[in-house]
Design an enzyme around this catalytic site. Structure first.
Site, mmCIF file in Angstrom:
data_model
loop_
_atom_site.group_PDB
_atom_site.id
_atom_site.type_symbol
_atom_site.label_atom_id
_atom_site.label_comp_id
_atom_site.label_asym_id
_atom_site.label_seq_id
_atom_site.Cartn_x
_atom_site.Cartn_y
_atom_site.Cartn_z
ATOM 1 N N HIS A 56 -41.044 88.953 26.487
ATOM 2 C CA HIS A 56 -41.746 88.957 25.730
ATOM 3 C C HIS A 56 -41.939 90.775 25.204
ATOM 4 O O HIS A 56 -42.926 91.657 25.736
ATOM 5 C CB HIS A 56 -43.321 88.371 26.574
ATOM 6 C CG HIS A 56 -44.267 88.569 25.699
ATOM 7 N ND1 HIS A 56 -45.672 88.090 26.120
ATOM 8 C CD2 HIS A 56 -44.654 88.701 24.886
ATOM 9 C CE1 HIS A 56 -46.502 87.890 24.608
ATOM 10 N NE2 HIS A 56 -45.862 88.690 23.760
ATOM 11 N N ARG B 122 -47.020 82.435 21.194
ATOM 12 C CA ARG B 122 -47.732 82.918 22.350
ATOM 13 C C ARG B 122 -46.973 81.103 23.170
ATOM 14 O O ARG B 122 -46.679 80.353 22.511
ATOM 15 C CB ARG B 122 -49.106 82.317 22.846
ATOM 16 C CG ARG B 122 -50.138 83.157 22.473
ATOM 17 C CD ARG B 122 -49.932 84.060 23.573
ATOM 18 N NE ARG B 122 -50.097 85.618 23.347
ATOM 19 C CZ ARG B 122 -49.760 86.866 22.659
ATOM 20 N NH1 ARG B 122 -48.269 86.727 22.635
ATOM 21 N NH2 ARG B 122 -50.433 87.780 22.563
ATOM 22 N N GLU C 196 -46.375 83.159 31.489
ATOM 23 C CA GLU C 196 -46.127 84.229 31.698
ATOM 24 C C GLU C 196 -45.856 85.140 33.447
ATOM 25 O O GLU C 196 -47.547 85.570 33.659
ATOM 26 C CB GLU C 196 -45.693 85.277 30.526
ATOM 27 C CG GLU C 196 -45.072 84.526 29.713
ATOM 28 C CD GLU C 196 -45.721 85.905 28.740
ATOM 29 O OE1 GLU C 196 -46.285 86.733 28.695
ATOM 30 O OE2 GLU C 196 -45.183 84.689 27.415
HETATM 31 C C1 DGY Z 1 -49.184 90.459 21.278
HETATM 32 O O1 DGY Z 1 -49.768 91.772 20.586
HETATM 33 O O2 DGY Z 1 -50.509 89.470 20.880
HETATM 34 C C2 DGY Z 1 -48.075 90.771 21.533
HETATM 35 O O3 DGY Z 1 -48.138 89.222 22.550
HETATM 36 C C3 DGY Z 1 -47.472 91.421 22.926
HETATM 37 O O4 DGY Z 1 -46.475 92.081 22.072
#
Ligand code: DGY
Length: 315
Positions: A282, A236, A264
């Site tokens: 992402h 993240r 984002e």
């Molecule tokens: C998640 O599932 O948290 C991922 O970031 C999706 O790609």
């Protein structure tokens, strides 16, 4: 009367079709924006949400009949878990199924940033490439270097497994130690975050985002990293102080491979202008079987709760 379910985006595979057997399903034709989601949530008992959908007090207040949120992600930082718990709304997520895809992407970014693949691609496309030169376009050596993995859950461990193929020395920093047999099988040694940052040539982030990890790498932590080290983030964006990262990249202290950003899809212009960072949109979980499995788990979480069964992955 069947309960109403809102699927807030088109999904991969046929998981939504199976939901139709037990629910009145509204399938969004595109990823719903905030206003669209709020406009459709009233009367909904089950919501299949993406990580871009904030499930917060405002949304819950508009959805008194909401019983379950199937979050189409392993991360649940988009969901106010306390507010959901207070209203008896069950939240489910999709752990496990995106482990290998995300570890693949972390390694892709590591290799790309280290060996300057995307930078080279830009050079070739620009027509400015002068041909093979012994001193041109030099990157970092991967084989035999030290990889530091921050967060040693499923994905961190899958990255460590890949590291073996590159003869990397693997350090990890994590709240709790992995079992000795896991450490031995992966050749991984637990160290403090400070030690990891000081010793690693590559640092890959695999911690969940919560109050304790937000801003985990700020200016002092980035300064502690070795000069020329590569930071990879497929977890993240808010784990890292983005402004401090831009400064470290601009100073040439670090190189980075990023899949995630603080806000984002906004990626700061200052970051986009730098040559020494690879920027992915992402896509850690973006392969077809992974996205289909995520859709299945998210829909199954909603179906299970609406049918009075235990969901596969309650958070
Ligand atoms: C998640 O599932 O948290 C991922 O970031 C999706 O790609």
């Amino acid at each position: 009367m069947k309960p109403r379910v809102l699927v807030a985006a088109p999904l991969v595979g046929d998981a939504v079709e199976r939901l139709r057997a037990i629910a009145e399903v509204e399938q969004a034709p595109h990823v719903l924006g905030r206003a669209e989601l709020l406009a459709r949530i009233e009367g909904v008992a089950g919501l299949v949400a993406l990580l871009v959908h904030r499930v917060d007090g405002q949304l819950l207040a508009r959805a008194p009949s909401l019983r379950v949120v199937g979050n189409h992600a392993v991360g649940v930082d988009n969901v106010d878990l306390a507010a959901c718990a207070a209203r008896g709304v069950v939240v489910t997520n999709t752990p496990g199924v995106l482990t290998e895809a995300t570890a693949d992407l972390a390694f892709a970014l590591l290799l790309d940033a280290a060996r300057r693949v995307t930078e080279g691609d830009r050079l070739v496309r620009s027509g400015a490439w002068r041909g093979w030169e012994p001193t041109a376009h030099l990157g970092r050596r991967v084989h035999g270097a030290t990889l530091g993995i921050v967060g040693f859950g499923r994905i961190g461990r899958a990255v460590a497994a890949r590291a073996r193929g590159f003869s990397l020395r693997v350090l990890y920093a994590s709240r709790s130690a992995a079992p000795p047999d896991v450490e031995a099988a992966l050749g991984a040694t637990r160290v403090s975050l400070d030690t990891l940052l000081a010793e690693a040539d590559f640092v890959s982030l695999h911690a969940p985002l919560d109050a304790s990890t937000r801003g985990l790498l700020g200016a002092p932590e980035l300064a502690r990293m070795r000069r020329g080290a590569v930071l990879v983030n497929t977890a993240r964006g808010a784990l890292v102080d983005e402004d401090a990262l831009v400064a470290a990249l601009r100073a040439g202290h670090l190189v980075a491979g990023l899949d995630v950003y603080r806000e984002e899809p906004a990626v700061p212009a200052a970051l986009r202008a730098l040559p020494n960072v690879v920027l992915a949109p992402h896509v850690g979980s973006a392969d077809v079987p992974t996205r289909a499995a995520m859709a299945t788990l998210a829909c199954e979480g909603v179906a299970a709760v609406l049918e009075g069964r235990a969901p596969p992955h309650p958070v």
